[in-house]
Design a protein around this motif. Sequence first.
Motif, PDB file in Angstrom:
ATOM      1  N   CYS A 295       0.829  -1.210   0.000  1.00 36.99           N
ATOM      2  CA  CYS A 295       0.000   0.000   0.000  1.00 36.99           C
ATOM      3  C   CYS A 295       0.862   1.259   0.000  1.00 36.99           C
ATOM      4  CB  CYS A 295      -0.924   0.002   1.223  1.00 36.99           C
ATOM      5  SG  CYS A 295      -2.388  -1.031   1.050  1.00 36.99           S
ATOM      6  N   SER A 296       1.911   1.281   0.821  1.00 33.75           N
ATOM      7  CA  SER A 296       2.774   2.460   0.903  1.00 33.75           C
ATOM      8  C   SER A 296       3.508   2.718  -0.398  1.00 33.75           C
ATOM      9  CB  SER A 296       3.791   2.286   2.046  1.00 33.75           C
ATOM     10  OG  SER A 296       3.149   2.260   3.295  1.00 33.75           O
ATOM     11  N   VAL A 297       4.056   1.655  -0.984  1.00 35.45           N
ATOM     12  CA  VAL A 297       4.776   1.798  -2.253  1.00 35.45           C
ATOM     13  C   VAL A 297       3.823   2.230  -3.359  1.00 35.45           C
ATOM     14  CG1 VAL A 297       6.079   0.560  -4.025  1.00 35.45           C
ATOM     15  CG2 VAL A 297       6.592   0.167  -1.601  1.00 35.45           C
ATOM     16  N   ALA A 298       2.639   1.618  -3.406  1.00 36.60           N
ATOM     17  CA  ALA A 298       1.654   1.965  -4.433  1.00 36.60           C
ATOM     18  C   ALA A 298       1.198   3.418  -4.299  1.00 36.60           C
ATOM     19  CB  ALA A 298       0.453   1.030  -4.347  1.00 36.60           C
ATOM     20  N   ALA A 299       1.089   3.911  -3.054  1.00 35.78           N
ATOM     21  CA  ALA A 299       0.672   5.295  -2.829  1.00 35.78           C
ATOM     22  C   ALA A 299       1.653   6.275  -3.459  1.00 35.78           C
ATOM     23  CB  ALA A 299       0.555   5.567  -1.327  1.00 35.78           C
ATOM     24  N   ILE A 300       2.940   5.980  -3.388  1.00 40.69           N
ATOM     25  CA  ILE A 300       3.957   6.848  -3.991  1.00 40.69           C
ATOM     26  C   ILE A 300       3.895   6.758  -5.518  1.00 40.69           C
ATOM     27  CG2 ILE A 300       6.437   7.260  -4.223  1.00 40.69           C
ATOM     28  CD1 ILE A 300       5.329   8.094  -1.537  1.00 40.69           C
ATOM     29  N   ILE A 301       3.741   5.550  -6.031  1.00 43.82           N
ATOM     30  CA  ILE A 301       3.726   5.350  -7.486  1.00 43.82           C
ATOM     31  C   ILE A 301       2.504   6.025  -8.122  1.00 43.82           C
ATOM     32  CG2 ILE A 301       3.525   3.614  -9.320  1.00 43.82           C
ATOM     33  CD1 ILE A 301       5.125   1.712  -7.483  1.00 43.82           C
ATOM     34  N   VAL A 302       1.335   5.864  -7.500  1.00 44.67           N
ATOM     35  CA  VAL A 302       0.097   6.434  -8.042  1.00 44.67           C
ATOM     36  C   VAL A 302       0.073   7.953  -7.921  1.00 44.67           C
ATOM     37  CG1 VAL A 302      -2.421   6.501  -7.779  1.00 44.67           C
ATOM     38  CG2 VAL A 302      -1.212   4.320  -7.628  1.00 44.67           C
ATOM     39  N   GLY A 303       0.675   8.482  -6.844  1.00 43.25           N
ATOM     40  CA  GLY A 303       0.689   9.930  -6.635  1.00 43.25           C
ATOM     41  C   GLY A 303      -0.494  10.402  -5.808  1.00 43.25           C
ATOM     42  N   GLU A 304      -0.812  11.680  -5.905  1.00 41.75           N
ATOM     43  CA  GLU A 304      -1.853  12.269  -5.054  1.00 41.75           C
ATOM     44  C   GLU A 304      -3.204  11.562  -5.145  1.00 41.75           C
ATOM     45  OE1 GLU A 304      -3.666  16.681  -3.894  1.00 41.75           O
ATOM     46  OE2 GLU A 304      -2.146  16.479  -5.470  1.00 41.75           O
ATOM     47  N   LEU A 309      -4.219   5.332  -0.011  1.00 46.87           N
ATOM     48  CA  LEU A 309      -3.431   4.127   0.244  1.00 46.87           C
ATOM     49  C   LEU A 309      -2.487   4.310   1.428  1.00 46.87           C
ATOM     50  CD1 LEU A 309      -2.617   3.103  -3.442  1.00 46.87           C
ATOM     51  CD2 LEU A 309      -4.156   1.916  -1.857  1.00 46.87           C
ATOM     52  N   PHE A 310      -2.079   5.561   1.696  1.00 50.86           N
ATOM     53  CA  PHE A 310      -1.276   5.823   2.892  1.00 50.86           C
ATOM     54  C   PHE A 310      -2.038   5.397   4.138  1.00 50.86           C
ATOM     55  CE2 PHE A 310       0.753   9.320   0.258  1.00 50.86           C
ATOM     56  CZ  PHE A 310       1.999   8.712   0.176  1.00 50.86           C
ATOM     57  N   ALA A 311      -3.343   5.706   4.154  1.00 51.01           N
ATOM     58  CA  ALA A 311      -4.187   5.352   5.300  1.00 51.01           C
ATOM     59  C   ALA A 311      -4.403   3.844   5.366  1.00 51.01           C
ATOM     60  CB  ALA A 311      -5.521   6.081   5.218  1.00 51.01           C
ATOM     61  N   LEU A 312      -4.664   3.217   4.214  1.00 53.34           N
ATOM     62  CA  LEU A 312      -4.938   1.779   4.186  1.00 53.34           C
ATOM     63  C   LEU A 312      -3.733   0.952   4.628  1.00 53.34           C
ATOM     64  CD1 LEU A 312      -7.036   1.476   0.896  1.00 53.34           C
ATOM     65  CD2 LEU A 312      -7.854   1.420   3.263  1.00 53.34           C
ATOM     66  N   ALA A 313      -2.532   1.527   4.508  1.00 51.22           N
ATOM     67  CA  ALA A 313      -1.329   0.825   4.975  1.00 51.22           C
ATOM     68  C   ALA A 313      -1.404   0.535   6.468  1.00 51.22           C
ATOM     69  CB  ALA A 313      -0.085   1.652   4.649  1.00 51.22           C
ATOM     70  N   GLY A 314      -2.211   1.322   7.185  1.00 52.75           N
ATOM     71  CA  GLY A 314      -2.349   1.123   8.624  1.00 52.75           C
ATOM     72  C   GLY A 314      -2.998  -0.200   8.987  1.00 52.75           C
ATOM     73  N   VAL A 315      -3.832  -0.749   8.088  1.00 57.66           N
ATOM     74  CA  VAL A 315      -4.496  -2.032   8.362  1.00 57.66           C
ATOM     75  C   VAL A 315      -3.464  -3.137   8.536  1.00 57.66           C
ATOM     76  CG1 VAL A 315      -6.051  -3.792   7.437  1.00 57.66           C
ATOM     77  CG2 VAL A 315      -6.600  -1.373   7.151  1.00 57.66           C
ATOM     78  N   ALA A 385      11.384   9.399  -1.870  1.00 56.44           N
ATOM     79  CA  ALA A 385      12.386   8.374  -1.557  1.00 56.44           C
ATOM     80  C   ALA A 385      12.299   7.963  -0.094  1.00 56.44           C
ATOM     81  CB  ALA A 385      13.787   8.900  -1.877  1.00 56.44           C
ATOM     82  N   GLY A 386      12.112   8.950   0.789  1.00 57.21           N
ATOM     83  CA  GLY A 386      11.982   8.651   2.213  1.00 57.21           C
ATOM     84  C   GLY A 386      10.779   7.780   2.498  1.00 57.21           C
ATOM     85  N   TYR A 387       9.660   8.066   1.827  1.00 54.12           N
ATOM     86  CA  TYR A 387       8.459   7.277   2.074  1.00 54.12           C
ATOM     87  C   TYR A 387       8.552   5.888   1.435  1.00 54.12           C
ATOM     88  CZ  TYR A 387       4.026   7.481   4.430  1.00 54.12           C
ATOM     89  OH  TYR A 387       3.028   7.294   5.352  1.00 54.12           O
ATOM     90  N   LEU A 388       9.273   5.771   0.318  1.00 57.20           N
ATOM     91  CA  LEU A 388       9.508   4.446  -0.262  1.00 57.20           C
ATOM     92  C   LEU A 388      10.310   3.570   0.699  1.00 57.20           C
ATOM     93  CD1 LEU A 388      10.277   5.269  -4.010  1.00 57.20           C
ATOM     94  CD2 LEU A 388       8.340   3.935  -3.129  1.00 57.20           C
ATOM     95  N   PHE A 389      11.205   4.205   1.447  1.00 58.35           N
ATOM     96  CA  PHE A 389      11.981   3.475   2.456  1.00 58.35           C
ATOM     97  C   PHE A 389      11.051   2.926   3.540  1.00 58.35           C
ATOM     98  CE2 PHE A 389      14.259   3.455   6.540  1.00 58.35           C
ATOM     99  CZ  PHE A 389      15.297   2.585   6.238  1.00 58.35           C
ATOM    100  N   ILE A 390      10.043   3.719   3.922  1.00 58.24           N
ATOM    101  CA  ILE A 390       9.062   3.283   4.926  1.00 58.24           C
ATOM    102  C   ILE A 390       8.317   2.042   4.424  1.00 58.24           C
ATOM    103  CG2 ILE A 390       6.928   3.922   6.117  1.00 58.24           C
ATOM    104  CD1 ILE A 390       7.952   6.840   6.091  1.00 58.24           C
ATOM    105  N   GLY A 391       7.873   2.076   3.147  1.00 53.78           N
ATOM    106  CA  GLY A 391       7.198   0.923   2.563  1.00 53.78           C
ATOM    107  C   GLY A 391       8.110  -0.282   2.435  1.00 53.78           C
ATOM    108  N   ALA A 392       9.383  -0.030   2.089  1.00 52.19           N
ATOM    109  CA  ALA A 392      10.354  -1.119   1.946  1.00 52.19           C
ATOM    110  C   ALA A 392      10.577  -1.837   3.275  1.00 52.19           C
ATOM    111  CB  ALA A 392      11.677  -0.574   1.414  1.00 52.19           C
ATOM    112  N   CYS A 393      10.547  -1.091   4.377  1.00 52.44           N
ATOM    113  CA  CYS A 393      10.713  -1.708   5.697  1.00 52.44           C
ATOM    114  C   CYS A 393       9.579  -2.687   5.985  1.00 52.44           C
ATOM    115  CB  CYS A 393      10.769  -0.637   6.786  1.00 52.44           C
ATOM    116  SG  CYS A 393      12.331   0.258   6.858  1.00 52.44           S
TER     117      CYS A 393
END
Length: 415
Positions: A295-304, A309-315, A385-393
Amino acid sequence: MQQAQPSTLRKNYILLLTVVFGGFLVFGFSENIKGPALPKMQSDLVLDELQIGMLLAFNSLGYLLACSFTGWLSRKAGMKLTTMLALGSMAVSGIFIYIASNYAAISVSYFLMYVGNGILEIGLALLAARIFVKNTGTMMNLAHFFYGLSSMIAPILAASLMGVSLFGSGLGWRGMYALMLALSVLPMLPAFLAKFPAEERKQEERIPLKQYVKDPIAWMIIAVLSLGVISELAVGGWLVNFLEKAYGWSNEASARMLSAFFLCFMLARLFLGPVTDKIGYTKSLIYLSAASGLCSVAAIIVGEPGAILFALAGVGIAPVYPTVMALLARRYKNNADTAITFTVTLMGIASVIGNFAIGAIIDLIKRLFGSGHDEKASLIAGLQAGYLFIGACALLCSIVSVLLYRMLLKRNEVL
């Protein structure tokens, strides 16, 4: 007497539940009011992104320090005094934040707050491991649901309080911190009245730390928890910043999205606890952390347009911490304090590195892409890039969970 004793035990259990649930509620507030506050703090104190990253990393050292001695403190002073000390130090840190006037002062104040957070988190985890002996995954997730509940409310409440006028001047981020952290005194009353398990039970036979650290399973669990927690906590510190600077959202709109993340986070802990008990803790970690990372990675790729998807990553990321705590409580039944203290201490080290890494990645990418004429584009690239790192973790958390599952399967010890 025979009738009074069960009644007394029930009342004490209710008091202990109030301490655990109320403690996590306060902990969620203290951890997640920083989202809307950091941009204001950054502006007032004239700080760059690297300094913010260093602030979060340095103050995580306070959390790490607390983790290193809380197990010892709870054995020597008792869980009751340890819990009350944690809550009291958090309330005092709010006063210090209120009077802080520069970067050094705010760093010291945050350091004290994180010390209180660390003592409280370990103390609550030890207490929960003692009292949640049945349906451990469900009860651990329920306890952490209260963290998610306050985390959901915290960003909106913080953003609202910072705009409140009091005695002719705005409350601001300093006043907001003082007010919110003052709530820490509320769980101190049931903590004072309750009789804690450590005071009722004999000391179990303990695994020496040297023996515990030789267990490869223990290190895999540490890796899973560390990666999951880096991904979880980073959202509170960086999502508002990302939405404001990358998409030009207002502070209030960004705070609402952060609250949406914690709504998903909260509901996941409320409803997915029984699922973790049913399908197993390790399998749950594999599936849920993978979903969060995607979800986090997809949120960056899709854009605004894909910001939801940033919120859905919380699930996916929400059940990771309580599920690991349940796994530790079940696998190391008679030595939960050793397992939890050591695991969370090492997780604290990873959290320090993770916070610093995100700030450093943002700053590095910003410098690499910043040619002097398009600073905004370079900042956006750094934030992405910083947020992609969050998704990568989160994705790495899933991969390590697969390795953990295979190791446990070979030993016929899957939980």
